[in-house]
Scaffold this active site. Structure first.
Site, mmCIF file in Angstrom:
data_model
loop_
_atom_site.group_PDB
_atom_site.id
_atom_site.type_symbol
_atom_site.label_atom_id
_atom_site.label_comp_id
_atom_site.label_asym_id
_atom_site.label_seq_id
_atom_site.Cartn_x
_atom_site.Cartn_y
_atom_site.Cartn_z
ATOM 1 N N GLY C 28 59.939 33.329 -14.279
ATOM 2 C CA GLY C 28 59.047 33.671 -15.378
ATOM 3 C C GLY C 28 58.142 32.522 -15.762
ATOM 4 C CG ASN C 29 55.052 32.355 -14.418
ATOM 5 O OD1 ASN C 29 54.197 33.233 -14.597
ATOM 6 N ND2 ASN C 29 55.798 32.306 -13.339
ATOM 7 C CB SER C 45 56.368 24.836 -10.113
ATOM 8 O OG SER C 45 57.206 25.506 -9.211
ATOM 9 N N GLY C 46 59.298 25.335 -11.799
ATOM 10 C CA GLY C 46 60.710 24.971 -11.637
ATOM 11 C C GLY C 46 61.254 23.951 -12.611
ATOM 12 C CB SER C 74 53.751 28.583 -12.806
ATOM 13 O OG SER C 74 54.151 29.819 -12.260
ATOM 14 C CG ASP C 76 54.372 33.600 -10.039
ATOM 15 O OD1 ASP C 76 54.296 33.848 -8.823
ATOM 16 O OD2 ASP C 76 55.398 33.775 -10.706
ATOM 17 C CG HIS C 95 55.714 36.889 -13.838
ATOM 18 N ND1 HIS C 95 56.061 38.198 -13.601
ATOM 19 C CD2 HIS C 95 56.282 36.168 -12.826
ATOM 20 C CE1 HIS C 95 56.779 38.270 -12.488
ATOM 21 N NE2 HIS C 95 56.935 37.060 -12.009
ATOM 22 C CG HIS C 97 61.773 38.151 -12.176
ATOM 23 N ND1 HIS C 97 62.240 38.017 -10.886
ATOM 24 C CD2 HIS C 97 60.472 37.754 -12.129
ATOM 25 C CE1 HIS C 97 61.261 37.553 -10.105
ATOM 26 N NE2 HIS C 97 60.186 37.382 -10.832
ATOM 27 C CG ASP C 120 54.585 52.349 -32.836
ATOM 28 O OD1 ASP C 120 53.692 53.069 -33.309
ATOM 29 O OD2 ASP C 120 55.759 52.357 -33.255
ATOM 30 C CG HIS C 169 57.246 40.273 -8.182
ATOM 31 N ND1 HIS C 169 56.321 39.442 -7.611
ATOM 32 C CD2 HIS C 169 57.933 39.513 -9.062
ATOM 33 C CE1 HIS C 169 56.460 38.222 -8.105
ATOM 34 N NE2 HIS C 169 57.428 38.233 -8.982
ATOM 35 C CE1 TYR C 227 54.085 49.291 -39.095
ATOM 36 C CE2 TYR C 227 53.355 47.106 -38.423
ATOM 37 C CZ TYR C 227 54.376 47.993 -38.744
ATOM 38 O OH TYR C 227 55.678 47.573 -38.678
#
Lengths: 230, 230, 230, 230
Positions: C28-29, C45-46, C74, C76, C95, C97, C120, C169, C227
């Site tokens: 994720g990122n 990254s990582g 990242s 991605d 992003h 998972h 909504d 993915h 709202y």
């Protein structure tokens, strides 16, 4: 273990059922019996777990006769008493509405021995009681709940499979001590969760072999047990 | 890494399996091997994770010969030893009964590569071992569990798919270090959970393409890896 | 919002995806774009989320050209850049998972508008991209992932349905700010979880009516929104 | 209970719905009515639960006429008002999008009485409202949501089954006090979760017998109740 220690252990067992996520609201109760004096210690009815202390525990004899208690006992007391009278090997009982065990109880579906997690603690499937009759529900409902549990154990050692599912209601588990009864209720819930999902993958999944069942159960129980430290 | 550091790492790995929710009660065990001296470090049997310290770890040689230990080793020691002898690439093994990986093990269903989460860590499906025979269960059960794992990896690199499901039992995962073995056990559980739910949406769901599998796996592993910092 | 504030917000968004249970390990990122200068801020990254600080964020321009960064971006990044170039309305991308959104992505199943929780925030079904071709996977995989997302939005406003499922993915979500993108990723996961379970109750469940969809979406979005507070 | 105490209790009820996991983001709202003065106290619209105080609560009369409020009321106010006008027995209403109750609402599937957990709080199945017409959605949507709830209770005591599922939307629960309404919303979610899983085990599962339903419900409710302390 002194009687005061046992009372502390019953209070802790009640609190642990909440801590392990087995009990929500005030569903559920734990008890123990002092076999020497025949006195049963049980949770009071409807007292929030957050404020419960050992002093709140209620004491009764095996026929339900009450000692000098400040509070009313759990409304399930009579079920516990039937179990203590019928199963002299057991020292503690835990009743919960834990999610997955209750799901099987509601669906009146026994939990087969699908894996070694099950076999490490339960030597065979977890049975479901028969439904209570309208008469049983009307007349002596709580004791009758105990009776159908005892019926389901005819010819079976209650310590070999220390749990049952009451049809349309939920699980009861037991053991020699309150700690062991809570452990069995906890493992039962995890075993039920895994069984449910396994059955969704394969509706005709067979249980593991009898030899694998025996191997795992005997590793932890009985005279040949090799698990743990001395 | 010194031997003392490795022992600390094995203790931490055992505790981390609980912290990540992979292990309940005393189900599960982690070990590592010091390849220079051939000494294996493993969790003691049945000791609660809450009180476990590096000093409690048990040391054995690759044939199971014990060093001067205070405690008995995990009852699964022989499975770990078989894996260390057969897979010289691996440095640590983690066994759990984590919920969804165990569900697939119970249903004897391999976990296909349904997505890149899987492919980032496992280069192909997670296999299930064959059932043990009654004879294997009776005679050398724990070592035989290792043997069927090794069988399932014939012609396959154990570091490319660093996990297996033992039929009717649960997962084993491994890696070069205890930390990596715990990571693989953790990812395996999440991958199993997602695979289970994906299969319920589509019982005939095909795996992702070989090129997508390769792309993701190679991004994190091998000489062409580009993921992370230097 | 100053550039420094935006960088803080990107760091916080990355950490929030973990805090909300959307991201495990380093899957994720999150990123954001400063539209005035065209600078994109993204997670390195990582790097473990526990130790990440705003200083670790990586800065790139819209073509991927890097500024003077301490860390690699990242892996991605190129997907995010494609989205920022194609969707000028959006200011941040997340992003993950996350479990149930990824389950739908793996099963290549769009998420219909089964209820007002969905409506909504998302004005219509959450689509799934087409599969990438082997060539796309081989040559410019990360950018191609962005391209198939853009394809899936042809003729559709990316802020009306601020999320997509990349086949095999996982999900991407976005918004005008990092905080909004995280909110959309969080709601998407809950909506996916409820949709999955609704489909199990009824495999042919129709979506809610167009007028109910419009009523709920318009209550929170656009010039007629009523709202919240002013 | 003074009016100030009731306002505190409404604020606490709103926060408790989050604490019990029934409400995510700003989905959901709790209210109460002071029957002596006819004043209704409700959550403000779109204010984050983390910063909400009793002072933020909004006060209205039974026709929706507002008192001198700092903030706008929950956008669902009119639904609450319809319920207070139609059900004079109730003192508080809680609306959530709790996961499993919403799943049944989305699938437009009532929740049968599959077990005693259900029967302890709800005397019969949890119904689903009919769908709203396009006209109702367009013209007076929020009040119409209340009207279809009232329709679903024709001839039924709203305190005997203190909850409903609004089709394609989510649950409303109520009680005599804010605390009781939150308890009912909490039990409803657990009951829905167990019902869902029970139905997956057996799609034709019948409810428990009427006598078991009555026995459990009457144990906790009405003049013959025996549960709890005096």
């Amino acid at each position: 273990m002194t009687f005061a220690d046992l009372r502390d252990a019953v209070c802790k067992a009640n609190i642990d059922t909440v801590r392990h996520g087995l009990v929500k609201a005030t569903f559920g109760n734990a008890s123990a019996i002092d076999r020497e004096t025949g006195r049963v210690i049980i949770k009071p009815s409807g007292v929030p777990f957050e404020v419960m202390t050992p002093d709140d525990m209620v004491i009764a004899d095996l026929t339900g006769g009450a000692y000098d208690n400040r509070l009313r006992p759990s409304s399930d007391l009579d079920t516990h008493l039937v179990l203590y009278r019928a199963f002299p090997e057991i020292g503690a009982v835990v009743h919960t509405h834990s999610t997955f065990a209750t799901i099987f109880a509601q669906a009146r579906t026994p939990i087969p021995t699908f894996g070694t997690t099950h076999a490490d603690y339960f030597h065979g499937e977890i049975r479901v009681t028969r439904n209570l009759t309208d008469e049983e529900i009307r007349d002596r409902y709580v004791a009758a709940t105990g009776n159908v549990i005892v019926e389901a154990f005819e010819g079976r050692d209650p310590l070999e499979v220390p749990a049952i599912l009451v049809a349309g209601h939920g699980p009861f588990a037991w053991g020699r001590t309150p700690e062991e009864a809570v452990l069995h209720a906890t493992i039962l819930e995890e075993v039920a969760k895994m069984a449910w999902h396994s059955m969704m993958l394969d509706r005709n999944l067979p249980p593991i072999s009898q030899s694998l069942m025996d191997r795992h159960y005997r590793r932890k129980h009985g005279t040949g047990a090799t698990y743990g430290q001395d």
